[in-house]
Design an enzyme around this catalytic site. Structure first.
Site, PDB file in Angstrom:
ATOM      1  N   SER A  33       0.851  -1.187   0.000  1.00  0.00           N
ATOM      2  CA  SER A  33       0.000   0.000   0.000  1.00  0.00           C
ATOM      3  C   SER A  33       0.881   1.229   0.000  1.00  0.00           C
ATOM      4  CB  SER A  33      -0.882   0.000   1.257  1.00  0.00           C
ATOM      5  OG  SER A  33      -1.536   1.244   1.436  1.00  0.00           O
ATOM      6  N   TYR A  79      -2.538  -1.501  10.352  1.00  0.00           N
ATOM      7  CA  TYR A  79      -2.618  -1.731   8.915  1.00  0.00           C
ATOM      8  C   TYR A  79      -1.391  -1.146   8.222  1.00  0.00           C
ATOM      9  CZ  TYR A  79      -4.116  -1.485   4.059  1.00  0.00           C
ATOM     10  OH  TYR A  79      -4.175  -1.622   2.688  1.00  0.00           O
TER      11      TYR A  79
END
Length: 259
Positions: free
Chosen positions: A137, A150
């Site tokens: 990400s 995350y």
């Protein structure tokens, strides 16, 4: 990476980026197996894509991952590409004293890909044109304070992918990292799928596939929208970018908790 003629396993293939990648690779002449923990979602995707295969996988269960890998190796002997896409993203308030979200996120986003890669790697090492793709990400490089675990797992996936690539550099298995920006999926709920600030999913997939096709030896697949996050550290703007990037989520947290 060869773009057709592969047998590809995609985790988290029931929705979002995973589903879109599965459909795009199938359209290019690949055999595609999607994996996920919700049978109804898998059935929905395979019904819309005749010929696509599916398999249930509880990525949080170490024993289930091993059993899944054994079954996949037996049923799909030509398997040569693994795409580790499954992941969860949930907000956390670090002062609330609970670790359920953090532990589930680490198990799914980090241990899951590591376990599945380890279980399938002996098979992949025997296959021509083999590849392992991980999905990190932009938050691996520019953390979102509202989702600390995350962001941390995606930073860890980036690091793991680099080391995996180095160890396999002479083994005939290509290792590629996909680095999405904020994309219109339901990763953090239905509202994200229509958020105008997020990159449309179809645009992300089209640009990603174009990069894979035109740069077959690429190590990282970076669409233009993720590059400011990816290179903020290198160009010396990380701290200022971090403060701006997280200002909105910090304001929302303060508003939600007047105390």
């Amino acid at each position: 990476m060869h773009m057709n003629g592969n047998t590809i396993l995609i985790t988290g293939g029931g929705s979002g980026i995973g589903r879109a990648l599965a459909e795009a690779f199938m359209q290019r002449g690949n055999t595609v197996i999607i994996a996920g923990r919700r049978q109804n979602k898998l059935d929905e995707v395979t019904a819309a894509n005749p010929g696509m295969k599916s398999a249930l996988l509880d990525i949080e269960d170490a024993g289930a991952v091993q059993r899944f890998a054994e079954a996949i190796r037996a049923e799909y002997r030509a398997l040569n590409v693994l795409i580790n896409n499954a992941g969860i993203m949930r907000p956390e308030i670090v002062t609330d004293g609970t670790l359920d979200t953090a532990e589930a996120t680490i198990t799914t986003n980090l241990l899951g890909p590591i376990r599945l890669t380890a279980a399938l790697l002996p098979h992949l090492l025997t296959q021509p044109h083999a590849a392992v793709l991980t999905v990190s990400s932009g938050l691996a490089f520019m953390p979102m304070a509202a989702t600390p675990t995350y962001s941390a797992t995606k930073a860890a996936i980036h690091s793991y992918t680099q080391s995996l690539r180095h160890q396999l550099r002479n083994a005939g298995v290509q290792v590629i990292e996909l680095v999405p920006p904020y994309v219109q999926t339901e990763l953090m709920g239905p509202g994200q799928a229509t958020d105008p600030h997020a990159m449309p999913l179809a645009e992300y997939i089209a640009e990603t596939l174009h990069l894979l096709e035109t740069a077959p030896d690429a190590q990282e697949i970076l669409v233009e929208r993720v590059k400011p996050l990816r290179y903020a550290e290198a160009n010396g703007s990380h701290q200022a970018f971090f403060e701006r990037f997280n200002a909105v989520s910090a304001a929302e947290t303060e508003h939600a908790d007047p105390a």
